[in-house]
Design an enzyme around this catalytic site. Sequence first.
Site, short mmCIF file in Angstrom:
data_model
loop_
_atom_site.label_atom_id
_atom_site.label_comp_id
_atom_site.label_asym_id
_atom_site.label_seq_id
_atom_site.Cartn_x
_atom_site.Cartn_y
_atom_site.Cartn_z
N ASN A 1 0.82 -1.29 0.08
CA ASN A 1 0.06 -0.11 0.09
C ASN A 1 1.00 1.23 0.18
O ASN A 1 1.47 1.54 0.80
CB ASN A 1 -0.77 -0.15 1.19
CG ASN A 1 -1.76 1.28 1.60
OD1 ASN A 1 -1.73 2.05 0.51
ND2 ASN A 1 -2.24 1.42 2.67
N LYS B 1 0.26 4.24 -0.09
CA LYS B 1 -0.48 5.33 0.25
C LYS B 1 -0.42 6.56 -0.49
O LYS B 1 -0.37 6.50 -1.63
CB LYS B 1 0.26 5.60 1.89
CG LYS B 1 -0.09 4.37 2.83
CD LYS B 1 0.38 4.44 4.03
CE LYS B 1 0.23 3.00 4.85
NZ LYS B 1 0.34 3.18 6.31
N GLY C 1 3.09 2.34 10.60
CA GLY C 1 4.08 3.48 10.66
C GLY C 1 4.68 3.71 12.00
O GLY C 1 5.24 4.84 11.85
N GLU D 1 -4.84 -4.88 10.65
CA GLU D 1 -3.80 -3.93 10.81
C GLU D 1 -4.01 -3.09 12.18
O GLU D 1 -4.85 -2.18 12.20
CB GLU D 1 -3.98 -2.77 9.63
CG GLU D 1 -3.75 -3.50 8.27
CD GLU D 1 -3.17 -2.57 7.14
OE1 GLU D 1 -2.12 -2.81 6.66
OE2 GLU D 1 -3.54 -1.48 7.30
N SER E 1 4.13 -1.93 10.12
CA SER E 1 5.44 -2.07 10.46
C SER E 1 6.07 -3.35 9.91
O SER E 1 7.08 -4.22 10.27
CB SER E 1 5.88 -1.78 11.73
OG SER E 1 5.39 -0.37 12.11
N HIS F 1 -9.30 1.13 5.02
CA HIS F 1 -7.86 1.27 5.98
C HIS F 1 -8.04 2.39 7.05
O HIS F 1 -8.67 3.15 7.07
CB HIS F 1 -6.93 1.93 4.95
CG HIS F 1 -5.49 1.77 5.51
ND1 HIS F 1 -5.02 2.77 6.33
CD2 HIS F 1 -4.55 0.98 5.17
CE1 HIS F 1 -3.93 2.44 6.57
NE2 HIS F 1 -3.44 1.24 6.03
N GLU G 1 -6.47 4.51 8.23
CA GLU G 1 -6.24 6.20 7.70
C GLU G 1 -7.62 6.78 7.01
O GLU G 1 -7.89 7.94 7.09
CB GLU G 1 -5.12 6.29 6.92
CG GLU G 1 -3.73 6.15 7.67
CD GLU G 1 -2.79 5.41 6.80
OE1 GLU G 1 -2.61 5.47 5.67
OE2 GLU G 1 -1.87 4.92 7.40
P1 13P Z 1 3.46 0.34 7.41
O1 13P Z 1 3.80 -0.99 7.07
O2 13P Z 1 4.08 1.76 6.82
O3 13P Z 1 3.32 0.49 9.03
O4 13P Z 1 2.06 0.51 7.16
C1 13P Z 1 1.01 -0.54 7.18
C2 13P Z 1 -0.32 -0.16 6.50
O5 13P Z 1 -1.09 0.78 6.92
C3 13P Z 1 -0.43 -0.76 5.18
O6 13P Z 1 -1.71 -0.58 4.74
#
Ligand code: 13P
Length: 245
Positions: free
Chosen positions: A4, A6, A168, A162, A208, A90, A92
Amino acid sequence: MAGNWKMYKTAPETSAFFEKFIPLVSSADHCDIVICPPFVNLCTAVQAVSGSRIEIGGQNLFWAKEGAYTGEVSGPMLAAIGCKWVIIGHSERRQYFGETDETVLKRTQAALEAGLNPIVCVGEKLEEREGGRTEAVLSEQFAGGIAGLTPGQFAKIVIAYEPVWAIGTGKTATPQIAADAHRVIREQVRAKFGGDAASQVRILYGGSVKPENIKGLMAESEIDGVLVGGASLEAASFASIVNCQ
Ligand code: 13P
């Protein structure tokens, strides 16, 4: 194994990534490989992966097929440019853009109607985990966002667990924590859709994930794959995650 991206990478950066990445994963035929770039780079990505096993997905979609919805992109539009996948719900999107379990369900149904494979995200926040509410939150998200699918629809989705506190932050859930959460989700699936659906559904872990921790995570039989943010932006690091067996 899904990446992903983002809100990262321009079109030229997208092309440069695939030029490096494709040869690095040319012998990886043990898994599906999916990359989800921002909308504006989907065409570039679809063209770049043509002839390879890599598939491309969107990071969101709107549930109407078309209409006066300024700024939105529909399932048929994603499918028409060659996307096969789409991430839905997601954390976010839930945190910054008002996504709810109800809209997750609507988007998932719209994705399936457009012939896309949805990756539906669930996961608890830090305060929910610390308050002992992880199971309750996962159950609520499942009941509101996934249980409304028909068994036929459910068979086509992938679930991504997740935990918000691991996204992150560099704090990966231990393989044990992730596997426990996957078991909770699989039990929800079993109760609603039956034992076959529970054993067949793919549940990805995200948060992560890095080349250094992929082996431990994938050693858990509960973990069927991963959804990777930061470490999917660099060709060598995502390739080493994909190539881990
Ligand atoms: P990270 O791997 O940067 O922690 O992000 C995970 C994520 O949100 C994947 O959709």
